[in-house]
Write an enzyme that holds these catalytic residues in place. Structure first.
Site, PDB file in Angstrom:
ATOM      1  N   GLU A  43       0.796  -1.163   0.007  1.00  0.00           N
ATOM      2  CA  GLU A  43       0.070  -0.086  -0.046  1.00  0.00           C
ATOM      3  C   GLU A  43       0.974   1.107  -0.186  1.00  0.00           C
ATOM      4  O   GLU A  43       1.958   1.205   0.665  1.00  0.00           O
ATOM      5  CB  GLU A  43      -0.909  -0.101   1.154  1.00  0.00           C
ATOM      6  N   LYS A 119      -9.968   1.648  -2.609  1.00  0.00           N
ATOM      7  CA  LYS A 119     -10.301   1.200  -1.311  1.00  0.00           C
ATOM      8  C   LYS A 119     -11.694   1.508  -0.948  1.00  0.00           C
ATOM      9  O   LYS A 119     -12.037   2.578  -0.910  1.00  0.00           O
ATOM     10  CB  LYS A 119      -9.482   1.970  -0.342  1.00  0.00           C
ATOM     11  N   CYS A 160      -5.596  -2.614   2.754  1.00  0.00           N
ATOM     12  CA  CYS A 160      -5.614  -2.528   4.064  1.00  0.00           C
ATOM     13  C   CYS A 160      -6.864  -2.761   4.950  1.00  0.00           C
ATOM     14  O   CYS A 160      -7.222  -3.933   5.280  1.00  0.00           O
ATOM     15  CB  CYS A 160      -4.895  -1.190   4.480  1.00  0.00           C
TER      16      CYS A 160
HETATM   17  C1  LIG Z   1      -4.821   3.855   1.770  1.00  0.00           C
HETATM   18  O1  LIG Z   1      -5.173   3.309   3.238  1.00  0.00           O
HETATM   19  C2  LIG Z   1      -4.239   2.878   3.915  1.00  0.00           C
HETATM   20  C3  LIG Z   1      -4.784   2.390   5.193  1.00  0.00           C
HETATM   21  O2  LIG Z   1      -5.910   1.431   5.252  1.00  0.00           O
HETATM   22  C4  LIG Z   1      -3.073   3.684   4.269  1.00  0.00           C
HETATM   23  O3  LIG Z   1      -2.189   2.958   5.086  1.00  0.00           O
HETATM   24  C5  LIG Z   1      -2.556   4.179   3.185  1.00  0.00           C
HETATM   25  O4  LIG Z   1      -1.790   5.370   3.519  1.00  0.00           O
HETATM   26  C6  LIG Z   1      -3.720   4.624   2.305  1.00  0.00           C
HETATM   27  N1  LIG Z   1      -2.723   5.228   0.899  1.00  0.00           N
HETATM   28  C7  LIG Z   1      -3.214   6.135   0.211  1.00  0.00           C
HETATM   29  C8  LIG Z   1      -2.394   6.142  -0.944  1.00  0.00           C
HETATM   30  O5  LIG Z   1      -4.309   6.822   0.178  1.00  0.00           O
END
Ligand SMILES: *[C@@H]1O[C@H](CO)[C@@H](O)[C@H](O)[C@H]1NC(C)=O
Ligand SMILES: *[C@@H]1O[C@H](CO)[C@@H](O)[C@H](O)[C@H]1NC(C)=O
Ligand SMILES: *[C@@H]1O[C@H](CO)[C@@H](O)[C@H](O)[C@H]1NC(C)=O
Length: 285
Positions: A43, A119, A160
């Protein structure tokens, strides 16, 4: 296809996007040289994790944009399936509003973008030591993502926090997936207690393979990732696990164990859909 060799790239992610992208490409080539047919990135692999970074690092997922171009080329030149972790995706809506999603691009070995998983469940945590609300800057996706890999073999993708929802994993079961891939960045509060537990729980309740890919741990980062990327088989056994540093781990998914596990312990067949609704409305709990 009865077996699939996969690689998980647990890489360190820093502030330099171009460098992060080129390191990711190098790892993909290395994974291919060691037999990987499908490669998973963590991620947030092109940017530090933190809501304050997302707007600056966000890109459209289109040709002409650095992360898209670099990953499409890495998949094509190495002829591998690529689940490209996640990056902040910038979308300009028809009424010129800018929205950000936490999105995973999935490329075929021809370098074609076959799916994007946005997500679905945004991360919120409120403990004494860790507070975080992705909803402050991100928008949640609105559909499950199933990627057809070859005849009869497909995978479901989550990012995640999505792993905390058995309902999503069971929807993927319903759609016939063989494995679930979750790029994820748990932290050092939730990681030790929930990471492995959730990987095994989703594997056991969906009776398929579960793949979790984390960034490597950087103690100096504002958000310290848990690491411990892992692959769990349908029986619930971890068949590969990383430590906390930068490393690439490999696993061979023997897809025949899905049917044999379901035969040994027929929980999916035994589901009493007449007794409980699959549309769980728990939102008010
Ligand atoms: C996406 O969500 C996860 C947590 O679930 C987080 O750790 C991550 O930074 C997020 N990434 C982005 C690119 O938004
Ligand atoms: C990302 O860039 C940082 C420098 O900003 C570097 O320390 C790190 O190794 C890079 N990681 C990858 C995977 O490229
Ligand atoms: C994305 O690509 C388009 C076309 O090349 C470019 O105009 C735009 O500035 C890029 N956006 C970002 C955030 O890189």
């Amino acid at each position: 296809m009865s077996k699939l060799r996969i690689a998980l790239v647990q890489m360190l992610v820093g502030a330099n996007k171009a460098q992060n992208l080129s390191t990711a490409s190098n790892y993909i080539a290395k994974a291919k040289s060691q037999g990987a047919e499908l490669v998973v990135l963590p991620e947030c692999f092109n940017c530090p994790y933190g809501t304050s970074f997302f707007p600056e690092y966000a890109e459209p997922l289109k040709p002409g944009n650095a992360s898209f171009d670099c990953m499409a080329e890495a998949a094509r030149s190495n002829s591998v399936w690529l689940v490209a972790g996640s990056i902040p995706e910038e979308v300009i809506t028809p009424d010129s509003e800018k929205k950000l999603f936490n999105s995973s691009m999935i490329f075929s070995p021809l370098g074609e973008l076959v799916s994007v998983h946005r997500k679905i469940h945004l991360f919120r945590i409120n403990t004494e030591t860790v507070k975080f609300d992705e909803g402050e800057v991100l928008t949640g996706g609105d559909s499950p993502t199933v990627v057809p890999i070859s005849d009869g073999v497909s995978c479901g993708v989550g990012i995640c926090f999505d792993i905390r929802f058995p309902q999503l994993a069971l929807e993927y079961v319903r759609q016939g997936t063989s494995f679930l891939v979750y790029p994820g960045a748990f932290n050092v509060v939730t990681g030790p207690v929930h990471w492995e537990l959730l990987a095994k729980a989703r594997a056991v309740d969906s009776q398929q393979f579960v793949v979790l890919c984390s960034p490597a741990r950087d103690e100096s980062a504002s958000y310290v990732a848990w690491g411990h990327s892992m692959v769990v088989d349908p029986w619930g056994t971890a068949i590969a696990e990383a430590g906390v540093g930068e490393e690439v781990i490999f696993a061979t998914l023997d897809l025949s164990t899905i049917a044999s596990t379901r035969q040994k312990v027929p929980v999916l067949k035994g589901t009493r859909t007449d007794l409980y609704a699959m549309e769980w409305n728990l939102a008010r709990k």
